[in-house]
Design an enzyme around this catalytic site. Structure first.
Site, PDB file in Angstrom:
ATOM      1  N   ARG A   1      11.422  -6.326   5.777  1.00 45.73           N
ATOM      2  CA  ARG A   1      11.023  -5.032   5.265  1.00 45.73           C
ATOM      3  C   ARG A   1      11.963  -4.091   6.129  1.00 45.73           C
ATOM      4  NH1 ARG A   1       4.887  -2.323   5.680  1.00 45.73           N
ATOM      5  NH2 ARG A   1       5.215  -2.750   7.750  1.00 45.73           N
TER       6      ARG A   1
ATOM      7  N   LYS B   1       0.774  -1.019   0.099  1.00 44.47           N
ATOM      8  CA  LYS B   1      -0.003  -0.016  -0.003  1.00 44.47           C
ATOM      9  C   LYS B   1       0.913   1.315  -0.044  1.00 44.47           C
ATOM     10  CE  LYS B   1      -2.287  -0.983   3.702  1.00 44.47           C
ATOM     11  NZ  LYS B   1      -1.944  -2.548   4.269  1.00 44.47           N
TER      12      LYS B   1
ATOM     13  N   ARG C   1     -10.239   1.276   9.328  1.00 45.80           N
ATOM     14  CA  ARG C   1      -9.682   0.082   9.551  1.00 45.80           C
ATOM     15  C   ARG C   1     -10.980  -0.791  10.168  1.00 45.80           C
ATOM     16  NH1 ARG C   1      -3.839   0.319   9.152  1.00 45.80           N
ATOM     17  NH2 ARG C   1      -2.987  -1.288  10.238  1.00 45.80           N
TER      18      ARG C   1
HETATM   19  P1  AMP Z   1       0.337   0.230   9.448  1.00 44.66           P
HETATM   20  O1  AMP Z   1       1.501   1.154   9.292  1.00 44.66           O
HETATM   21  O2  AMP Z   1      -0.873   0.632   8.483  1.00 44.66           O
HETATM   22  O3  AMP Z   1       0.591  -1.193   9.196  1.00 44.66           O
HETATM   23  O4  AMP Z   1      -0.198   0.298  10.832  1.00 44.66           O
HETATM   24  C1  AMP Z   1       0.686   0.323  11.848  1.00 44.66           C
HETATM   25  C2  AMP Z   1       0.028   0.312  13.418  1.00 44.66           C
HETATM   26  O5  AMP Z   1      -0.714   1.330  13.554  1.00 44.66           O
HETATM   27  C3  AMP Z   1      -1.071  -0.836  13.382  1.00 44.66           C
HETATM   28  O6  AMP Z   1      -0.826  -2.129  13.812  1.00 44.66           O
HETATM   29  C4  AMP Z   1      -2.122  -0.077  14.224  1.00 44.66           C
HETATM   30  O7  AMP Z   1      -1.574  -0.255  15.707  1.00 44.66           O
HETATM   31  C5  AMP Z   1      -1.927   1.320  14.334  1.00 44.66           C
HETATM   32  N1  AMP Z   1      -3.212   1.731  13.277  1.00 44.66           N
HETATM   33  C6  AMP Z   1      -3.033   1.986  11.913  1.00 44.66           C
HETATM   34  N2  AMP Z   1      -3.999   2.583  11.280  1.00 44.66           N
HETATM   35  C7  AMP Z   1      -4.834   2.015  12.281  1.00 44.66           C
HETATM   36  C8  AMP Z   1      -6.286   2.470  12.416  1.00 44.66           C
HETATM   37  N3  AMP Z   1      -6.987   2.885  11.377  1.00 44.66           N
HETATM   38  N4  AMP Z   1      -6.905   2.151  13.478  1.00 44.66           N
HETATM   39  C9  AMP Z   1      -6.563   1.806  14.533  1.00 44.66           C
HETATM   40  N5  AMP Z   1      -5.096   1.544  14.629  1.00 44.66           N
HETATM   41  C10 AMP Z   1      -4.253   1.660  13.608  1.00 44.66           C
END
Ligand code: AMP
Length: 217
Positions: A127, A13, A88
């Site tokens: 990564r 993404k 999410r």
């Molecule tokens: P990502 O970078 O999208 O993998 O997000 C990393 C972490 O941020 C996730 O594992 C959650 O702990 C938190 N996070 C990101 N987006 C959300 C969301 N929309 N709602 C809740 N937690 C989020």
């Protein structure tokens, strides 16, 4: 146009969003980046966010929705916007719809990046991310030219706290559950683009740019 991009962690993404930002001039908002910056602050909020994120749990809706809505442009912008990682949960999707409806806007496109979980797990385990600009590398399939340094700005490359095997499994399990509910929520409300993400990033990018350009015409 406001688009959201869905897909498991490691489906590319962030990589694709950077292409859409550069090639289509889209404004890119990634909830993970927003929360990582909250996590780094030396405040009570930072400590709460850190606890959830580092274990691979979702940050509570109330905090996430507030932080994202604070930075979403309020005016019916002529700048196309891409949301990554948000919403999410269905509660977040409802809160977003409500805020957008008040501004006379709505989500038009849902991009779904599709890749087998075994593939994304492998990508997450190797990564590397640039601490300065957020560029993403893979120590096996897409390593930087100089070990440990970003090709773009020489920044230090690091492994995210939550890219450890336990947190990866937890995040993917949460993703599977939430993704099904989100797809049901958006079914019939938005244009749904399904894209095979188990291919070279450039091929995925070309398809996405074509599809979004067609949508705008
Ligand atoms: P990502 O970078 O999208 O993998 O997000 C990393 C972490 O941020 C996730 O594992 C959650 O702990 C938190 N996070 C990101 N987006 C959300 C969301 N929309 N709602 C809740 N937690 C989020």
């Amino acid at each position: 146009m406001i688009a959201i991009i869905l897909g498991p962690q490691g489906s590319g993404k962030g990589t694709q969003a950077a292409v859409l930002r550069d090639r289509l001039g889209m404004l890119y908002i990634a909830s993970g980046d927003v929360l990582r910056s909250a996590r780094a602050s030396d405040t009570e909020l930072g400590a709460v966010v850190r606890r959830y994120m580092d274990d691979g749990h979702l940050v509570p809706d109330e905090i996430t929705v507030r932080l994202i809505l604070e930075i979403m442009p309020k005016a019916p912008a002529d700048r196309d916007t891409l949301l990554d990682g948000f919403p999410r949960t269905v509660a977040q999707a409802e809160a977003l719809d409500e805020a957008l409806t008040e501004q006379g806007r709505r989500i038009e496109v849902l991009i779904e990046l599709i890749a087998p979980l075994e593939v994304v797990k492998g990508r997450l385990q190797s990564r590397l991310v640039c601490r300065t600009c957020g560029a993403v590398y893979n120590s096996i399939t897409a390593p930087p030219k100089v070990e440990g340094k970003c090709d773009l700005d020489g920044g230090e490359l690091y492994r995210r706290e939550d890219d450890n095997p336990d947190a990866i499994d937890r995040r993917l399990a949460i993703w599977e559950r939430q993704n099904t509910e989100l797809l049901e929520y958006y079914d019939g409300r938005v244009e749904h683009l399904r894209v095979d993400a188990d291919r070279a990033a450039a091929a995925v990018a070309d398809e996405l740019v074509d599809e979004l350009t067609r949508h705008k015409v």
